[in-house]
Design an enzyme around this catalytic site. Structure first.
Site, PDB file in Angstrom:
ATOM      1  N   ASN A  10      18.589  56.920   7.796  1.00 49.46           N
ATOM      2  CA  ASN A  10      17.996  55.934   6.891  1.00 49.46           C
ATOM      3  C   ASN A  10      16.490  56.175   6.929  1.00 49.46           C
ATOM      4  OD1 ASN A  10      17.068  53.719   5.517  1.00 49.46           O
ATOM      5  ND2 ASN A  10      17.710  52.215   7.051  1.00 49.46           N
ATOM      6  N   GLU A  98      16.214  44.523   7.241  1.00 49.80           N
ATOM      7  CA  GLU A  98      14.886  44.473   6.600  1.00 49.80           C
ATOM      8  C   GLU A  98      15.001  43.885   5.197  1.00 49.80           C
ATOM      9  OE1 GLU A  98      13.931  48.588   7.351  1.00 49.80           O
ATOM     10  OE2 GLU A  98      13.872  48.133   9.490  1.00 49.80           O
ATOM     11  N   GLU A 168      23.999  46.626  13.494  1.00 46.42           N
ATOM     12  CA  GLU A 168      22.636  46.939  13.930  1.00 46.42           C
ATOM     13  C   GLU A 168      21.947  45.686  14.460  1.00 46.42           C
ATOM     14  OE1 GLU A 168      20.941  50.591  11.707  1.00 46.42           O
ATOM     15  OE2 GLU A 168      20.615  48.833  10.463  1.00 46.42           O
ATOM     16  N   GLY A 174      14.083  50.066  15.521  1.00 45.72           N
ATOM     17  CA  GLY A 174      12.693  50.534  15.558  1.00 45.72           C
ATOM     18  C   GLY A 174      11.931  50.116  16.803  1.00 45.72           C
ATOM     19  N   SER A 214      17.668  52.207  17.275  1.00 40.19           N
ATOM     20  CA  SER A 214      17.082  53.134  18.258  1.00 40.19           C
ATOM     21  C   SER A 214      18.079  54.192  18.752  1.00 40.19           C
ATOM     22  CB  SER A 214      16.452  52.367  19.427  1.00 40.19           C
ATOM     23  OG  SER A 214      15.387  51.553  18.935  1.00 40.19           O
TER      24      SER A 214
HETATM   25  P1  PGA Z   1      15.960  52.901  14.068  1.00 38.54           P
HETATM   26  O1  PGA Z   1      16.426  52.187  12.694  1.00 38.54           O
HETATM   27  O2  PGA Z   1      16.925  54.022  14.322  1.00 38.54           O
HETATM   28  O3  PGA Z   1      14.556  53.397  13.761  1.00 38.54           O
HETATM   29  O4  PGA Z   1      15.990  51.868  15.125  1.00 38.54           O
HETATM   30  C1  PGA Z   1      17.779  51.963  12.433  1.00 38.54           C
HETATM   31  C2  PGA Z   1      17.960  51.294  11.103  1.00 38.54           C
HETATM   32  O5  PGA Z   1      17.161  50.399  10.759  1.00 38.54           O
HETATM   33  O6  PGA Z   1      18.897  51.617  10.356  1.00 38.54           O
END
Ligand code: PGA
Length: 252
Positions: A10, A98, A168, A174, A214
């Protein structure tokens, strides 16, 4: 029941069209066969057409990161699922935290989007996940279960079986603070159990559930070893060629 793994990058709101082209050029021929794994990149809508051209004759698939739930009309600035489908895009990520948190998307919007994506012949990657507060209150399963039920409402058993669900936890996105292997397994199983309750065990055995938050080359194998984790949705570690390819090493 063996389910084919699905690893989806993503990119979020990152990369220019030129950077995207360079990335695809560098990875396209190094992707493992889609007999073994479905490999997907979720790109910004503005270069989905170029992405589809770039992955032609390769095993890489393309996802949009969102779409609207109407096909056409006076919806300034939105992207139509019909238009995205006409580009040959395979998947659409919907319900990312998000989108829910910054853009106010509701469970009802996400359900309408899921219907619109299937109507247009694509497959949704439907995200769910709890906040740190909900996690610490011990209410993650209940919260995520309600999100999953709401997102799938009114879909056929066949549509649900072909969907991808991405668990998630928001506190892991993140942040570098990934869920433990046990938590990821427990929550992906909880997601599958909701599908079993709503659509039957047969459908639940077929639906693919990803863990996201992550995920990195050095922890993906731990998640992929969990019986109810069928893949990963990966943000940060999908942006660089080397780390994206390293995410796929578990296949070998
Ligand atoms: P990340 O994001 O791997 O940077 O934690 C995952 C996501 O938001 O799909």
């Amino acid at each position: 029941m063996s389910r084919k793994p699905i690893i989806a990058g993503n990119w979020k709101m990152n990369k220019t069209a030129k950077e995207a082209r360079e990335f695809i050029g560098a990875v396209a021929n190094a992707i493992p066969s889609n007999d073994l794994v479905d490999t997907v990149i979720g790109s910004p809508a503005i270069f989905l057409e170029g992405m589809k051209k770039g992955v032609k004759d390769t095993d890489l698939k393309v996802a949009a990161q969102n779409c609207y739930f109407e096909d056409f009309g006076a919806f300034t600035g939105e992207n139509s699922p019909a238009t995205i489908a006409a580009l040959g895009v395979d998947y659409v990520i919907i319900g990312h935290s998000e989108r829910r948190d910054y853009f106010g998307e509701t469970d009802e919007d996400i359900n309408k989007k899921a219907h619109a994506i299937f109507k247009n012949g694509m497959t949704p990657i439907i995200c769910c996940g709890e906040s740190l507060e909900t996690y610490e209150a011990g209410k993650a399963e209940e919260f995520v279960g309600a999100q999953v039920s709401a997102a799938l409402k009114g879909l056929s058993a066949e549509q649900v079986a072909s969907s991808v669900l991405a668990y998630e936890p928001i506190w892991a996105i993140g942040t570098g603070k990934s869920a433990t292997q046990d938590d990821a397994q427990k929550m992906c199983k909880a997601v599958r159990d909701v599908v079993a309750a709503d659509f039957g065990q047969d459908v639940a055995d077929k639906v693919r559930v990803q863990y996201g938050g992550s995920v990195k080359p050095d922890n993906i194998a731990d998640y992929m070893a969990c019986p109810d984790v069928d893949g990963a949705l990966v943000g940060g570690a999908s942006l660089e060629v080397d780390s994206f390819l390293a995410l796929l090493d578990f296949v070998n």
